[in-house]
Design a protein around this motif. Sequence first.
Motif, PDB file in Angstrom:
ATOM      1  N   PRO A 194       0.919  -1.223   0.070  1.00  0.00           N
ATOM      2  CA  PRO A 194       0.039  -0.050   0.048  1.00  0.00           C
ATOM      3  C   PRO A 194       0.677   1.249   0.125  1.00  0.00           C
ATOM      4  O   PRO A 194       0.336   2.425  -0.577  1.00  0.00           O
ATOM      5  N   LEU A 205      -4.986   0.105   5.033  1.00  0.00           N
ATOM      6  CA  LEU A 205      -4.749  -1.093   4.253  1.00  0.00           C
ATOM      7  C   LEU A 205      -3.284  -1.926   4.744  1.00  0.00           C
ATOM      8  O   LEU A 205      -3.457  -3.056   4.840  1.00  0.00           O
ATOM      9  N   ARG A 206      -2.373  -1.090   5.042  1.00  0.00           N
ATOM     10  CA  ARG A 206      -1.315  -1.754   5.860  1.00  0.00           C
ATOM     11  C   ARG A 206      -1.382  -2.645   6.917  1.00  0.00           C
ATOM     12  O   ARG A 206      -1.122  -3.826   6.882  1.00  0.00           O
ATOM     13  N   GLY A 240      -3.913  -5.516   6.184  1.00  0.00           N
ATOM     14  CA  GLY A 240      -3.195  -6.501   5.217  1.00  0.00           C
ATOM     15  C   GLY A 240      -2.091  -7.463   5.987  1.00  0.00           C
ATOM     16  O   GLY A 240      -2.236  -8.476   6.006  1.00  0.00           O
TER      17      GLY A 240
END
Lengths: 134, 355
Positions: A47, A114-115, A118
């Motif tokens: 990301p 997102l990081r 994820g």
Amino acid sequence: MASDPMSVNSSAREPPAPPGSGADEPKYGGYTRFELELEFVQALGNPLYLNHLASRKLLSNPAFIAYLDYLQYWSRPPYLKYITYPGPTLKNLELLQQEKFRQDIISPDLVERLRLEGMKAGIDWHRESFPSTA
Amino acid sequence: MDKYLDTRFERVEKALATFIDSIAKYNPSEKLAEDLVAADRELAAGLKELERHQNNHARILQLRQETASLDQQTKDIIGGLWNMRKEVKSTPATQYPATGPKYQFTTHELLNYAKRISRTTLPPAHLLYNSEPSESQQAGGQGGQPMEIDSAAPTPMPGGGGGGTATAAGTPAASAAPTPAASGPSGPGPVTTTTAPFSQPPPPPSANQTALPEDFKPHINLLTGYQFHPWPTEDKVRMGGMAAYQSLVSRAVDPKGYDPEEEERRKKEEEEARKEAEERAIREREEEERRMREERERMARERERARREEAERSGSISGPAAGAPAAAASSAGGGGRSQFTFLDGMDDDDDDDED
């Protein structure tokens, strides 16, 4: 490579030949197009890298968007099996086809979420036997 | 059946009536009595028949019931099957994209792929199984320290208050040596205090082994702060081919067709060719020098020999007088030849060089 000036016309190409099919591939800085594109498409799984691309205004460049569309050949055999980070790579490749995602990824909050998600998902899906982690 | 029995009853009744009549008329007849007996026997047979009939009837009823229940069962089963079929038909099966092409792959390929991506998709075991235990371990570690003090405290209790404080001071210092030293002077010398110092040292080492101070742990754990990224990290992107490409572009080298390995190899080959040429030149020069040196030595030797012969000849009185000029001439000739030989050699060398 990502920062190369590109014209729209340069993206309409055939996917590179997978390794082993022919040894006579032209090299770019010592790497074949296959190697470079594989590296690039996998970097899209990160990301932070997407954010970096967005910050360089590449994700609104029509040529780059066409290139992202072209890169979808990685989601099909015989290229699929060379991707060593399959989850995030393919997901982000899919998301990058959407206009909204390309616009939103500039947001640091989204990148951070997102990081974190994820990374969490990368661990959690391996331990479904630990329901308390959900 | 009723009719069948009724006729028999009637016959018995009639026979009985006629028999009674005959008795009433005081005229009994044997034949009538026999008729009655026969009628009675017939009736008994009829009753038996009736019993059989009833049994059969009961059996028929039972069978009917059985068929009804079996029918019901069959109906249930068929109904169940019907429902099942409906359910099966309405169950949403996995929807494979009908338009998307299907790809063939073998188990071997699949396993190979799984093996290859395991490095990048499988988090290390300590993250998978230890992230929660590590929290509980931390809690346990924090709980472990008080426990250690608790377990150490009762030991000196019999020894006295002095021993107790010494241990409490010695445990945080994490050294066993001061503990007996501190408790030795403080103890007045009863047996209990002497046993206490001996019983005190063993617990601290074991306690120290298990309970490292919390702030030490991150330093000894190599995996501290390790994060699992299911994508290529920035380092990897920066070290990869794209970075190499970018660096070529920024060095104003056209990356197309440019292969650093190839360039390296070519440079190396050129370097080697140059070196080899140099070495060959050096070798040739050495060879030449050696040949010249040998030639010079040979000349020196010949000159020496000529000088010696001349000395011998001039020194010997017995030698013929005519021999001397001949020898001189021969020596002169030899010298001349040697000189020419030298020149010849030079010529040869020149020829060699020209070759």
